[in-house]
Design a protein around this motif. Structure first.
Motif, mmCIF file in Angstrom:
data_model
loop_
_atom_site.group_PDB
_atom_site.id
_atom_site.type_symbol
_atom_site.label_atom_id
_atom_site.label_comp_id
_atom_site.label_asym_id
_atom_site.label_seq_id
_atom_site.Cartn_x
_atom_site.Cartn_y
_atom_site.Cartn_z
ATOM 1 N N ALA B 151 1.056 -1.241 0.465
ATOM 2 C CA ALA B 151 -0.009 -0.177 0.227
ATOM 3 C C ALA B 151 0.732 1.438 0.372
ATOM 4 N N ILE B 152 1.886 1.516 0.711
ATOM 5 C CA ILE B 152 2.784 2.417 0.736
ATOM 6 C C ILE B 152 3.594 2.830 -0.467
ATOM 7 N N LEU B 397 2.512 7.236 5.283
ATOM 8 C CA LEU B 397 2.365 5.380 5.539
ATOM 9 C C LEU B 397 3.803 5.272 6.288
ATOM 10 N N ALA B 398 4.708 5.150 5.764
ATOM 11 C CA ALA B 398 5.729 3.718 6.441
ATOM 12 C C ALA B 398 5.863 4.676 7.896
ATOM 13 N N ARG B 411 14.729 -2.468 14.780
ATOM 14 C CA ARG B 411 15.542 -2.918 13.876
ATOM 15 C C ARG B 411 15.095 -2.987 11.970
ATOM 16 N N GLY B 412 14.531 -4.003 11.849
ATOM 17 C CA GLY B 412 13.492 -4.088 10.763
ATOM 18 C C GLY B 412 13.016 -2.883 10.370
ATOM 19 N N ASN B 413 12.420 -2.143 11.301
ATOM 20 C CA ASN B 413 11.166 -1.148 11.523
ATOM 21 C C ASN B 413 12.512 0.207 10.735
ATOM 22 N N ILE B 421 12.450 6.310 2.665
ATOM 23 C CA ILE B 421 13.186 7.847 2.518
ATOM 24 C C ILE B 421 13.741 7.694 1.678
ATOM 25 N N THR B 422 14.413 6.827 1.218
ATOM 26 C CA THR B 422 15.748 6.548 0.117
ATOM 27 C C THR B 422 14.979 6.705 -1.332
#
Lengths: 545, 545
Positions: B151-152, B397-398, B411-413, B421-422
Motif C-alpha cells: 500500500a505504501i 504511511l511508512a 531494526r527492521g522498522n 525515504i531513500t
C-alpha cells in the motif's frame, strides 16, 4: 527525540481522532457564525463577535450536558494558537486595510491615546486593585500580580472595536479608536512581558527609568522591523517581478513575508503586534501596487477573509472556554468574592479609561486649530465607550499569568481567571450590543455628514481611473496632495494647511517610490492574452482605495 | 484536563519559543524556495519540488552540524500536520483547477488506472517483497508488513506529478497522470486503512470479498459526500447571496466548506482525499459561478497559493526529516541490507507500475474509436514514468506503520523507514530531473500540436464573453455542447460522437443549474457604485476557463 516520536506516532489514532472531532466542530460553528452574521448584517444590535461569543457559550453548554459536567471545552485555551496563528492575520489586515491618510493625520493623537493612555490605565488599575482587593478574602496576591492585572485590563480589544464602529460611517472615530487599540494592545503586551522579566518587587526611580527606556526602544524597534520587512517585500517583488510567471508566487510571498515580520519580532522579544501592523501599512502602500491585478484582488480579499475567520474563531473559543468547570468550582464556594472582584475590575476599567481619554483628547484639541477639527465631547464619550471592551488578549494574558506552574495560590488564581472571563463576557455583550445604538444616538449628524463625505470621495475614486489611464498618475496624485483630503468640509473651505503628511508625500515621491514602487507602478502583464485583456479591462480600478 | 492545562501553560515559554524558532525557519525557507522557484521557472531540469527537497536536505545538514549530530530535524515528521493541514488544500485545489471536460472525458481510463492500477501494483509489490526479502537479513516481518509495504509504495505522488507535467503543454497526459494520481492516493490510503483494521493474517475468499466490497463502498461514499458538500455550498451561496454584504464571507464560506468536506470524511473514516477532490470539482462547477467577481479571482488564486505553499512545505519537510540520525544508525551497521531493500523496493515500484499502465492503456485504447484518440506507446511510457515518484503520502504511511508503539522490531522498522525515504528521494530527484526532458524528447510534436489546440481554445474563450454578454449564455452553451470539444483535431473532423458528457450537460442544464447555479448565473452586484463598475468592466472574463 526519536523515542518520543515513536511514542507520539504510536498513539496517533487517539490524538488524531480528537483533533479531527474538534476541528470539524469548529469548522461547522465557523460556517454557522458566518451565515448568521450575514443574516444579521442589517441588525442594529448584534455584531458578529457577540454572535460568535453566544454560539460558543451555547456549544459549551451543550457539550457540558453531553459529557455530564466533565468538561465544557473541546480545546483548552491555547495561547500559542492565539498569539502565533490567530492574532497576526487580524492585526496585519488592520494595517493593510486602514485608511492610511487618516491614520497618519491623527498619528499623534493615536499614539498619545495608545501609549500614554494605556500607561495611565495600567497605573490606575494596578493601584486601584491593590487598594480595593485588601478588603476581599482572595488569598495573598503579590506586587507582580497587581501589576499584571493592570497590564491585562489595559488591553483594549481592537478586534471588537472593528466590529462596532464602521470605517465609512465614522471615519475619524474609527481611526482613533482602532489605531489606539492596536498601539494599546502592543503596549499592554510589552508591559506584561516587561513585568514578567523585571524584578518589580521593589521599585525605585532607576528601575522605573530603565523600564520606560527599554519600553520605548522596544516600541521603536518593532515599528522599524515592520517597516523594513514591508519594504523588503516591495523591493523583491518589484525587482524580480514574480507575477511574470505566476500570480500565486506573489500572493504566497506577500503572505509569508507578512507572517515572517511577526515571527521575527517574536523571536527577538519585540512586539509582534506592532511590527505586523506596520508591515501591513507598508505593504499596502508599496508592495500591493507592485503586483499584478489578480494578486491585488486576491490579497485584499484573502487577508480580509483570514482576519474575519480568525476573529470569529477567537470569540467562539473564548465563549466555549468560559464554561470550564475546574475554574468555576472555586467561585461556587464564595460567589460573593468573585462578584466583588469582577465588579471592582469592571469599575477600574471604566475609570481607568475615562482618566486618560478625556484629558488626552483635551490636549489633542489644543493642537487642532479649526473648531470643526476638534474632537467634540460626544465623540470623546464614544471613544471612551468603544474602547471599554476587553477581549482575547486579556484572556490570553490572564491565563499566562495566573496559571503559571510555579504558582500555588490555586484559589486566588482561579478567581482571577473567572473574573477576567466575566469582565470580558460582560463588556463584550453589553458594549457590543449598545455601541451601535449609542453611536447613532450621540452622533446622528456625524453619520449623515460622513456619508456625504464618502459619496464625494467615491466619486473622486471613480474619476481617478480616467486620469490614471491617461498616464497622468503622478500629476493627479500631486494635485490631490496639494489639497489635503479634508477631515471636515469646513476645514477644507478655510485653510488647506501643509501637514507632516504633505512633506512625507514629497519625500515618498522623490526617494521611496523609485526604489520600492507603489501607486502608479504598473508591472508588465504576464504572457497569456487572456490575462492581458483581463488586466487592461480591470485597469486601475482597484488601485484607488 | 484542568491540571494538564495548568502544566502545559506553565511551560509555555519553552514550547512556544521552540515553535517560534521552527516556524520562523520554515517561513524563511518557504520564501527562499518560492524565489528560487521563480528564478528557475524556465529551467529545463529543476522543478520547485526538487528545489525544496534539496533545500530541506541542506538545511538538515546545517542543523546537524550545528547541533553536533544530535538532531537533524527541527520538527519531527508529524502525520497530523500532513494529513489534516497540508494535504487537503493540495488535493482540493487539484479538483478545483482541473480541466473538468477533459477529466470526465477520460474518466473511465483514469478510474481504471487509479483504482485497478493501484490494486495491481499493491499485489505485485506485496508478493514481490515477500519473496525477495527472504534472502535479506532484516528481521522478522509479518504478513501485514508486506501488505502495508504494498500500500505504501502504490501511492503515486500526485503533487510531484503536477510539477513535472504541464496542463497546457500536455493536457491529455496531465489529466491522465494527475487524475490517476488522486484516485491512486485515495486507493492506497483506503487500502492501508483496511489493512490496519482487517485481520489479514489468514486470508480466504470470504475476507477478500468483504474487503473489496467495503473498499468499493468506501470509494463511492467518499465521492458522494464530496459532491453533496459541494452542492450544499453552491445552494447556500446562491440562496443567501452572501456577496451582497461582504465578499469575504463568500470566500470564507467556500474555504471552510471545502475543508469541512475533508474533515467530515475523515471523521467517518472515509477517504478524505477523494471527498475533497470531488468537492473541489463541484465547487468549481457550481459554487464558483455563484459568487461575486472579486470572490472568483480571490478563491481561484488563494486556493492555488495554499496548494503551492503546502507542496513546498511538504518537500522541505521530507528533505529535512530525511537526515534523522536515529534511523540511520541501524543502516550504518548493515549498509548492504539497506541498499538491498531500497533497490528491491525501487525495482518493484518500476515493475508494478509497468504491469498495469501498459495493459490498462491497451484496454482503454480498445474503447477509443479514432486512431488519433488512442494513447500512443510513447505517451504510455510517459504515463508510466511520470507516475513513478513516491512522495509524502508514502512517507506518512511508512511512519504510521513502522513506528507503531506495539512494534518491537526496531531494526527492521528502521530499515523500512530509511528505505522508504531513500526511494522517495531517489524517485523524486531522478524522475523530477528527467521527466521534463523526457516529455520533450518523447513528445515533441504533441507539445506543438497541443499548443495549437490551446490557442484555438483560448480564442474561443475570448469570443465567449461577447456571446454571454448578449444574454445568450444558455444558447451558446448548448451549441458548444452539440459540437463536443475535440480531444484531437482529427476526431473533431470525423465523428462528433455523443458522449456521456453530452447527456450529463443536458441533465445539468435542465435540473442542476436551476437549483445550484453555475456558469451563466450572474449574482446582483453589491451596493457600491465602485463594485458595480468593476463587475461590469470585468464582465464574464473569468467565467470562461
Amino acid at each position: 527525540m526519536g523515542v518520543s516520536a515513536v511514542v507520539r506516532l504510536g498513539v496517533r489514532s487517539a490524538t488524531s481522532e480528537a483533533s479531527v472531532n474538534s476541528i470539524t466542530l469548529f469548522v461547522v460553528l465557523l460556517c454557522l457564525c458566518i451565515l448568521i452574521g450575514h443574516l444579521l448584517e442589517k441588525n442594529r444590535w448584534m455584531t458578529e463577535s457577540v454572535t460568535a461569543l453566544l454560539i460558543g457559550l451555547c456549544t459549551g453548554i451543550v457539550i457540558l450536558l453531553n459529557t455530564k459536567g466533565k468538561s465544557s471545552h473541546i480545546l483548552v485555551f491555547n495561547e500559542d494558537l492565539f498569539f502565533i496563528y490567530l492574532l497576526p492575520p487580524i492585526i496585519f489586515n488592520a494595517g493593510f486595510q486602514v485608511k492610511k491618510k487618516r491614520f497618519f493625520q491623527n498619528f499623534m493623537t493615536i499614539t498619545l491615546l495608545g501609549a500614554v493612555g494605556s500607561l495611565v490605565s495600567f497605573v490606575i488599575i494596578s493601584l486601584g486593585s491593590m487598594q480595593l482587593f485588601k478588603k476581599l478574602d482572595i488569598g495573598f496576591l503579590e506586587m507582580g500580580d497587581y501589576l499584571a492585572l493592570g497590564a491585562i485590563f489595559s488591553a483594549t480589544d481592537s478586534v471588537c472595536t472593528l466590529q462596532v464602529l464602521d470605517q465609512d460611517e465614522t471615519p475619524l472615530l474609527y481611526s482613533l479608536v482602532f489605531g489606539e487599540g492596536v498601539v494599546n494592545d502592543a503596549t499592554s503586551v510589552a508591559l506584561f512581558n516587561a513585568i514578567q522579566k523585571f524584578d518589580l518587587s521593589h521599585i525605585n526611580s532607576t528601575i522605573a527609568m530603565e523600564f520606560s527606556g527599554s519600553f520605548l526602544v522596544l516600541l521603536f524597534t518593532s515599528m522599524v522591523l515592520g517597516v523594513a520587512v514591508g519594504l523588503l517585500s516591495a523591493y523583491i517583488i518589484k525587482k524580480l517581478y514574480l507575477g511574470r510567471h505566476s500570480t500565486d508566487r506573489e500572493v504566497a510571498l506577500m503572505i509569508l513575508m507578512a507572517y515572517l515580520s511577526y515571527m521575527v519580532a517574536e523571536l527577538f522579544d519585540l512586539s509582534g503586534i506592532l511590527t505586523v501592523f506596520f508591515c501591513g501599512l507598508v505593504m499596502s502602500h508599496y508592495t500591493w501596487h507592485n503586483v499584478t491585478e489578480s494578486s491585488r484582488v486576491t490579497t485584499k480579499h484573502a487577508f480580509a477573509t483570514f482576519s474575519l475567520v480568525s476573529e470569529i474563531f477567537i470569540f467562539l473559543y473564548v465563549g466555549m472556554d468560559a464554561l470550564d468547570i475546574e475554574k468555576w468550582k472555586f467561585v461556587k464556594e464564595s460567589p460573593g468574592t468573585s462578584v466583588g472582584v469582577s465588579s471592582i475590575l469592571l469599575g477600574l476599567v471604566l475609570v481607568g479609561r475615562a482618566a486618560f481619554v478625556f484629558p488626552l483628547c483635551f490636549l489633542s484639541n489644543l493642537t487642532r486649530r479649526s473648531q470643526a477639527d476638534k474632537i467634540g465631547f460626544k465623540q470623546q464619550v464614544t471613544v471612551w465607550w468603544a474602547g471599554l471592551m476587553r477581549g482575547a488578549v486579556s484572556v490570553a494574558l490572564a491565563y499566562n499569568w495566573f496559571t503559571m506552574s510555579g504558582h500555588t495560590q490555586q484559589r486566588g488564581n482561579a478567581v482571577m481567571i473567572t473574573s477576567t472571563i466575566t469582565v470580558v463576557l460582560f463588556t463584550n455583550v453589553v458594549c457590543g450590543l449598545l455601541t451601535k445604538p449609542l453611536v447613532r444616538f450621540l452622533l446622528p449628524q456625524q453619520k449623515q455628514f460622513d456619508s456625504i463625505m464618502m459619496s464625494s470621495e467615491s466619486e473622486m475614486s471613480l474619476a481617478m481611473p480616467l486620469l490614471l489611464a491617461n498616464g497622468e498618475d503622478s500629476k493627479s496624485n500631486m494635485s490631490s496632495d496639494n489639497m489635503p483630503r479634508p477631515s471636515s468640509l469646513r476645514m477644507f473651505l478655510t485653510t488647506p494647511t501643509r501637514s507632516v503628511h504633505y512633506y512625507w508625500r514629497k519625500f515618498d515621491d522623490s526617494y521611496m517610490r523609485p526604489v520600492f514602487g507603489g501607486r502608479g507602478f504598473v508591472p508588465y502583464a504576464p504572457g497569456s492574452p487572456n490575462e492581458n485583456m483581463h488586466q487592461s479591462l480591470l485597469g486601475e480600478q482597484i488601485i484607488v482605495e
